[in-house]
Design a protein around this motif. Structure first.
Motif, PDB file in Angstrom:
ATOM      1  N   GLN A   1       0.794  -1.193  -0.012  1.00  0.00           N
ATOM      2  CA  GLN A   1      -0.160   0.141   0.123  1.00  0.00           C
ATOM      3  C   GLN A   1       0.865   1.262  -0.054  1.00  0.00           C
ATOM      4  OE1 GLN A   1      -3.504  -0.268  -0.506  1.00  0.00           O
ATOM      5  NE2 GLN A   1      -3.091  -2.580  -0.241  1.00  0.00           N
ATOM      6  N   TRP A   2       1.924   1.221  -0.614  1.00  0.00           N
ATOM      7  CA  TRP A   2       2.738   2.409  -0.691  1.00  0.00           C
ATOM      8  C   TRP A   2       2.518   3.117  -2.198  1.00  0.00           C
ATOM      9  CZ3 TRP A   2       8.145  -0.249   0.631  1.00  0.00           C
ATOM     10  CH2 TRP A   2       8.152  -0.340   2.207  1.00  0.00           C
TER      11      TRP A   2
ATOM     12  N   GLY B   1       9.392   2.650   7.472  1.00  0.00           N
ATOM     13  CA  GLY B   1       8.159   3.486   6.775  1.00  0.00           C
ATOM     14  C   GLY B   1       8.701   4.829   6.554  1.00  0.00           C
TER      15      GLY B   1
ATOM     16  N   SER C   1       7.344   8.748   6.552  1.00  0.00           N
ATOM     17  CA  SER C   1       6.157   9.526   7.007  1.00  0.00           C
ATOM     18  C   SER C   1       5.810  10.564   5.886  1.00  0.00           C
ATOM     19  CB  SER C   1       6.355  10.111   8.166  1.00  0.00           C
ATOM     20  OG  SER C   1       7.519  11.095   8.410  1.00  0.00           O
TER      21      SER C   1
ATOM     22  N   GLN D   1       4.018   9.016   3.303  1.00  0.00           N
ATOM     23  CA  GLN D   1       2.947   8.219   3.782  1.00  0.00           C
ATOM     24  C   GLN D   1       3.014   6.856   3.617  1.00  0.00           C
ATOM     25  OE1 GLN D   1       0.350   9.765   5.412  1.00  0.00           O
ATOM     26  NE2 GLN D   1       1.555  11.591   5.176  1.00  0.00           N
ATOM     27  N   TRP D   2       4.303   6.310   3.504  1.00  0.00           N
ATOM     28  CA  TRP D   2       4.654   4.988   3.416  1.00  0.00           C
ATOM     29  C   TRP D   2       4.555   4.350   4.827  1.00  0.00           C
ATOM     30  CZ3 TRP D   2       8.804   5.347  -0.836  1.00  0.00           C
ATOM     31  CH2 TRP D   2       8.293   5.504  -2.225  1.00  0.00           C
ATOM     32  N   GLN D   3       3.560   3.525   5.055  1.00  0.00           N
ATOM     33  CA  GLN D   3       3.560   3.183   6.398  1.00  0.00           C
ATOM     34  C   GLN D   3       4.742   1.751   6.501  1.00  0.00           C
ATOM     35  OE1 GLN D   3       1.542   4.525   8.764  1.00  0.00           O
ATOM     36  NE2 GLN D   3       1.215   5.773   7.207  1.00  0.00           N
ATOM     37  N   LYS D   4       5.082   1.508   7.798  1.00  0.00           N
ATOM     38  CA  LYS D   4       5.749   0.347   8.110  1.00  0.00           C
ATOM     39  C   LYS D   4       5.137  -0.968   8.159  1.00  0.00           C
ATOM     40  CE  LYS D   4       5.841   0.968  13.017  1.00  0.00           C
ATOM     41  NZ  LYS D   4       6.569   1.232  14.280  1.00  0.00           N
ATOM     42  N   VAL D   5       5.783  -2.050   7.656  1.00  0.00           N
ATOM     43  CA  VAL D   5       5.063  -3.311   7.505  1.00  0.00           C
ATOM     44  C   VAL D   5       5.852  -4.286   8.366  1.00  0.00           C
ATOM     45  CG1 VAL D   5       3.813  -2.825   5.269  1.00  0.00           C
ATOM     46  CG2 VAL D   5       6.248  -3.861   5.171  1.00  0.00           C
TER      47      VAL D   5
END
Lengths: 199, 199
Positions: free
Chosen positions: A154-155, B149, B151, B154-158
């Motif tokens: 979801q990036w 991630g 910020s 807006q790429w969240q850590k996975v």
């Protein structure tokens, strides 16, 4: 000009080569190629560092908070410091650029005795290959993620918003790649040159 | 065992070294170091390729669609093929692994004439340095983005979801880095060895 005799493996005299030398055993053509490659590496890493170091884009995008309200303008920015991959890439190119300048000056200075300067330069050249290629891998990975995103985690892609910044990253990466290849060729040149001179 | 005389710069005889050689001019210790480093590179790239090639994690997470509805279970998966950076890293390690095996076999075969095999191997060794370090840069960049991630985009850590997969990536990267360093040392070994043998 000096005459050099290359002995055969069996101890007999092999081919007799006329090699233009500068008094320290390194053919002049090799030293010229060496200096040209260091100049290419210097220019490439300088341009790459300057482009990525100054890359910055600010843009105003409209955010729809609610269907009943008008879209809100929001100013967003992209800069090198926002990504550790780009920071590493920048540092790698700055180090390679400074070293290119020092090594260019060192390699063009006429050495008056058999020294280990050539070997020392080649050793640091290999370190530059490793440093620059890892930096390129890092910058290209982040850049490609920015261009295409990754749906599995979801990036979202961001180059549709920060087109100019992404172009700067692409240009910088390509130019840095040229500098990296120059360092590979420098190590190859040293190896081939030493191999030809070895008995 | 053969006695080798290293001439001085002024044409006089320099230090007399007793060097164990294998009949082709390469000291035995250098060939042993070369073989050991190729073995380390083979093992490291094989492990790295195997770990990243088989890395896979499936997990069920609960998604809250609406506050009034109970959370919905959703099965999510992480695998190497989902990231072009990991695919590149895998291919780089497979190529390096296959080449390590071939070069190990080639380097241990006794050569009966002065050949260019050593030089050819060193040239491909440099290509492996470039290939492996760019692969490491790519995999570490994607891995660190997964862990922390970003910020700003807006790429969240996975990695909080795919902990085992991220651990596999970290292990694979570290082991591959060992293989990359082995290739750097192989090029250094060739350079130093040729430098010592050159007149």
């Amino acid at each position: 000009m000096e005459s050099r005799v290359k002995p055969g493996l069996d101890g007999t005299q092999g081919t007799r080569n006329q090699v233009k030398e500068d008094g320290v055993g390194t053919p002049r053509t090799v030293r010229i190629c060496d200096a040209v490659l260091r100049l290419v590496a210097l220019a490439a890493t300088l341009i790459a560092a300057a482009v990525i170091g100054t890359a910055r884009q600010t843009k105003t995008v409209n955010i729809q908070v609610s269907p009943t309200l008008p879209p809100l303008p929001l100013t967003v920015a992209a800069k090198t410091a926002y990504s550790s991959a780009f920071v590493y890439f920048l540092i790698a190119n700055v180090i390679a650029c400074v070293y290119s300048a020092i090594s260019l000056a060192t390699s063009t200075v006429k050495r008056d005795s058999k020294s280990n300067i050539g070997l020392s330069l080649s050793i640091i050249d290999i370190a530059m290959v490793a440093l620059l290629f890892s930096g390129n891998g890092a910058a290209l990975t982040f850049g490609l993620l920015g261009k295409h995103g990754n749906s599995h985690v979801q990036w979202q892609k961001v180059c549709n918003v920060f087109g100019k910044f992404c172009l700067d990253v692409a240009v910088s990466s390509m130019v840095s790649l040229l500098g990296s290849v120059a360092y590979v060729l420098l190590v190859l040149l040293a190896l081939v040159s030493l191999h030809k001179r070895s008995p």
